[in-house]
Design an enzyme around this catalytic site. Structure first.
Site: not given
Length: 154
Positions: A33-37
């Site tokens: 659930k990360c912007g970098l996922t």
């Protein structure tokens, strides 16, 4: 500190040391659930491009950064497979910083600075030594990262 040989996969089974023996390994602390996922897509591409030459990608779920990996092992596996078609090795959830830093991350980080966020990358050579460290915002298709992988693969 020697390379830890007692790693456990996401499903709770020991990872056979043979999987990593004489391989170049890219360890990445991952989160769903990360912007970098979306980096998962590029990690899958790296696995496809270099796996036959001896690169092993190992994702290490971590919930230390903004609680961005809250899922159970089953939820993590389903998310990564369904959304990104991940079939590279995922380890059990681990702490990468702080007093409960896992033995793997004690080895990878050594005396270096704490990991700044999800998707920090460590390249380990065939000899089991850390070759390079790449910050979370460095995408897996970064030319410097690819060059380091190429050099390590020989």
């Amino acid at each position: 500190m020697p390379f830890p040989n007692n790693l456990t996969t996401l499903d709770g089974t020991p990872l056979s040391p043979a999987v990593l023996e004489n391989k170049v390994i890219l360890f990445v602390n991952v989160a769903s659930k990360c912007g970098l996922t979306p980096q998962y897509s590029d990690l899958v591409e790296l696995d496809t491009a270099y796996g036959s030459r001896g690169l092993v990608i190992v994702g290490v779920p971590c919930n230390q950064f903004g609680a961005q990996e809250p899922g159970t092992p089953e939820e993590i596996k389903e998310f990564t497979k369904t959304k990104y078609d991940v079939d590279f090795t995922l380890l059990e959830k681990q702490d990468v910083n702080g007093p409960n830093r896992s033995p793997l991350y004690q080895f990878l980080v050594g005396d270096g600075p704490d990991i700044g966020w999800n998707f920090g990358k460590f390249l380990v050579g065939r000899n089991g030594e850390v070759i390079a460290r790449f910050e979370p915002k460095t995408p897996p298709n970064d030319p410097d990262l690819k060059a380091a992988i190429e050099a390590a693969l020989g």
